[in-house]
Design an enzyme around this catalytic site. Structure first.
Site: not given
Ligand code: URA
Length: 420
Positions: A82, A162, A169, A184, A188
């Site tokens: 990620h 989220d 956000r 966040s 996930k």
């Molecule tokens: N990626 C995400 O999934 N969440 C964030 O807050 C920033 C980048």
């Protein structure tokens, strides 16, 4: 409990209990707490931060807002990567099929949409006609086990909290917060049932963390909370002082990824894709020889096997692979404009954050969360820091269906690239 008093409590920098956070998050999801109160809370968190205990509680509460996947095969290593968000960051589109093509890990990937000035893998994937990113959890698990990878977005099943907070956000300038980013990303990733996670923590003027110090703090917090959630975590801090590759914008980035999946494409995109996939495999096989893995991944790009895996994934999710096989057949944007250099010089800096916002103005992102995206909109940035350019050299090519937005950008976008 009153939402108002909890906002006041966070505004004063106090720690909220698990029960209070449960009340606030579940109230927001059930619409008893309106978006304006959640926005105020997000802003209070942005300025006041969260204690580690609150971050752990919130990761757990967000996971529990949906389901948690448990893969059946205990002998398989499920891993993901990620990014904390950047401009032109299309690495997931390459890494996911590349890792799956290696056969050494399986990749159940849950991606997000564009956030603030940064692009989102989900929006990029959805520029492929027909591609379903809303697989059921059963389909998601079954496909991951059958072909090694599935690519989806947050659903009602996985971390719906989220998904809602992310969208809020995005439009309330509350992305750049270390605890909110940790909650966040990790909610996930823990919910998707993986064992290993590589985190690409971006640092620079196109990243949410603009300084190396902030990126290091984010990396160490992500590792801490990820490990507390039972994951093996490797954070890698990478540069975001210029876009990755040339393409910024959804279909343009898919197209550039296809070049990399065919063994070509920009060197920085190829190098980072291989590097992060390598880290992912090393989480699964810590004793493996890095050089051997590197060579294997490079050949999977060069011999077309990673590209074939990408086609297999897209096809499995009902996407139209004909545009991947023949990108020229994709619809053209209505307007194209090239910005060229007025003078000679060396590129000193690129306002990457500004380019991310420009891409939104061209139609590649959202100003408010109900906006739709134009998949063809965006830009190709032809220069890198350190390049010597001459008058008339192409600097940026802009693409949009919105003529007015494109004309406005042509006037100002040259300012994003500073020469000496
Ligand atoms: N990626 C995400 O999934 N969440 C964030 O807050 C920033 C980048």
């Amino acid at each position: 409990m009153l939402p108002y008093t909890l906002i006041e409590k966070k505004q004063a920098g106090k720690t909220l209990t698990r029960k209070e956070w449960e009340f606030f998050i579940s109230g927001y999801l059930s619409e008893d707490i309106p978006a304006y109160q959640m926005s105020a809370m997000l802003m209070a968190i942005y300025f006041r931060g969260l204690e580690d205990e609150e971050v752990s509680n919130l990761i757990d509460i967000v996971i529990q807002s949906g389901k948690r996947i448990h893969f059946k095969h205990k002998d398989v290593f499920y891993a993901d990567k990620h990014s904390t968000g950047g401009v032109g960051d299309k690495i997931s589109l390459i890494l996911a099929p590349l890792a799956a093509a290696s056969g050494r890990v399986r990749v159940p990937m849950i991606s997000g949409r564009a956030l603030g000035h940064s692009g989102g893998t989900l929006d990029k994937l959805e520029s492929i006609p027909g591609l379903r990113t809303n697989l059921t959890l059963k389909e998601f698990q079954e496909q991951t086990d059958r072909i090694g990878c599935a690519l989806i977005g947050q659903t009602n099943d996985i971390c719906p909290a989220d998904r809602e907070l992310y969208a809020l956000r995005d439009v309330t300038a509350t992305v750049r917060s270390i605890p909110l980013i940790c909650i966040s990303i990790l909610s996930k990733k823990i919910a998707e049932g993986i064992q290993g996670l590589v985190l690409d923590v971006k640092s620079g003027n196109g990243a949410f963390m603009q300084t190396k110090k902030d990126a290091e703090t984010l990396a160490s917090k992500l590792k801490h909370f990820g490990e507390a959630g039972g994951l093996k975590v490797t954070p890698v801090i990478t540069d975001m002082n210029q876009p990755l590759g040339q393409a910024v914008g959804n279909w343009l980035e898919v197209r550039e990824s296809l070049d990399v999946l065919h063994g070509g494409g920009p060197q920085d995109v190829r190098d980072l894709s291989i590097r992060l996939t390598e880290e992912m495999i090393l989480l699964a096989e810590p004793k493996a020889d890095r050089k051997v893995i590197h060579a294997e991944l490079a050949s999977l790009l060069d011999n077309g096997k990673a590209f074939d895996k990408f086609l297999e994934i897209v096809k499995a999710q009902d996407g139209d692979i004909s545009v991947l096989e023949d990108p020229e057949s994709y619809p053209e944007p209505d307007y194209v404009a090239e910005v060229t250099a007025d003078e000679a010089g060396t590129v000193q800096s690129i306002d990457t954050y500004g380019l991310g916002l420009d891409a939104i103005d061209l139609g590649a992102g959202r100003r408010k969360n109900t906006d739709t995206i134009d998949p063809k909109a965006g830009m190709l940035v032809h220069v890198n820091i350190g390049d010597n350019i001459s008058p008339g050299d192409p600097v940026i090519t802009l693409f949009s269906d919105n003529e007015k937005a494109l004309k406005n950008k042509v006037k100002e976008i040259g300012e994003r690239v500073k020469l000496n």
